[in-house]
Design an enzyme around this catalytic site. Sequence first.
Site, PDB file in Angstrom:
ATOM      1  N   TYR A  18       0.826  -1.209   0.000  1.00 41.35           N
ATOM      2  CA  TYR A  18       0.000   0.000   0.000  1.00 41.35           C
ATOM      3  C   TYR A  18       0.861   1.261   0.000  1.00 41.35           C
ATOM      4  CZ  TYR A  18      -4.228  -2.730   0.577  1.00 41.35           C
ATOM      5  OH  TYR A  18      -5.274  -3.600   0.372  1.00 41.35           O
ATOM      6  N   GLU A  58      -7.838  -7.797   5.162  1.00 43.38           N
ATOM      7  CA  GLU A  58      -7.005  -8.826   4.533  1.00 43.38           C
ATOM      8  C   GLU A  58      -6.242  -9.631   5.573  1.00 43.38           C
ATOM      9  OE1 GLU A  58      -4.866  -6.280   1.870  1.00 43.38           O
ATOM     10  OE2 GLU A  58      -6.749  -5.754   0.871  1.00 43.38           O
TER      11      GLU A  58
END
Length: 395
Positions: free
Chosen positions: A98, A140
Amino acid sequence: MLSAPSAAVVRATLPAVGAHLDEITERFYAGLFAAHPGLLRDLFNRGNQAAGTQRQALAGSIAAFATHLLDHPGQRPDAMLHRIAHKHASLGVAPEQYAVVHEHLFAAIAGVLGGAVTPEVAAAWDEVYWLMANALAAIEKRLYEESGESGLRRWEVVERVEETADVATFRLRPADGGPVPAFRAGQYVSVRVELPDGARQIRQYSLSGAPAETIRQISVKRVPGDGTAPDGEVSNHLHARVREGDVLELSAPYGDLVLDDAPDAPVLLASAGIGVTPMIAMLAQLAEDGHRAPVTVVHGDRSPADHALRAEHEAYTAKLPDAALHLWYEQDAPAGTRTGLVDLTGIAVPAGTRAYLCGPLPFMRAVREQLLAKGVAPADIHYEVFGPDLWLAQG
């Protein structure tokens, strides 16, 4: 949630950012792949990149998330986040990625909007990004923990079945001889193959067998090019090269299009084309559970010859005590079926029905509108998209 000062800035700048999202995401992917070419070779779908659909999906999700933060400041768009997180988990996305995305996305925003990206604007959109990224990473992490599996596992093809001219079923067992973990009907796995140019491309395929079986099963449609996108690399590779005895790499099962825990609720399963695959697993689960409430099964296809898993469609429906199968074919419709596209006008939909849809986006939009007109609650209509989720981008 989004802070008040940032919300004011995002609200003021959302029209400008939204108007340039396609350009921003195009620049983002170009910069990302220039810096990290392995991501395009081994993670991102090269066909979707060539067609531009990945760009549309990313732009749609960013705009939808920002809009939701402004319109519903006390809520998170969990349905959207969970759908994205399941796809990310099946691909093995890691939290540190990310930061890489953030670097190239904000470079693209600055490159497109130039001086309009003041420090205040950058800080506000930075807050939006990390709210979304951190929420996805947390979901996740939980999905990885729940799956009990890490990375990809090798599975041997024990049987290949030619369902139609363009659909093949691959039945698999663990190459290590270990146990086969359970999955929830409607889920998918990521399948990674090595292509002739050395790229290791990944695609998602619904598990089309009964969840109770000790053999996993995926049914793959060969994807032809259409002038805007090339032939499906992985689907064509599987059809041309993978036979009994070969080994594929599979992820743990993921996906949030799964049956609700409501044994007394009526169910409607609507599919078109290869969208039939998760519905077969759901039908198998309902039959195994002895589901006694009404089950309405709806499917549309080009012709009976193109209807993959039709025997399973009919057999599992017949095992249920209160179920009906309604079929539409665009051509060569036999007696007892309908000609044309799926139309629910004459189909009874009981009150309290939970509906599950899978197929091309225009099909799902049309069925959803018909279900809403019949009184089905929006929250009770669930869907699965094969490929980038363009529902948000086009909606």
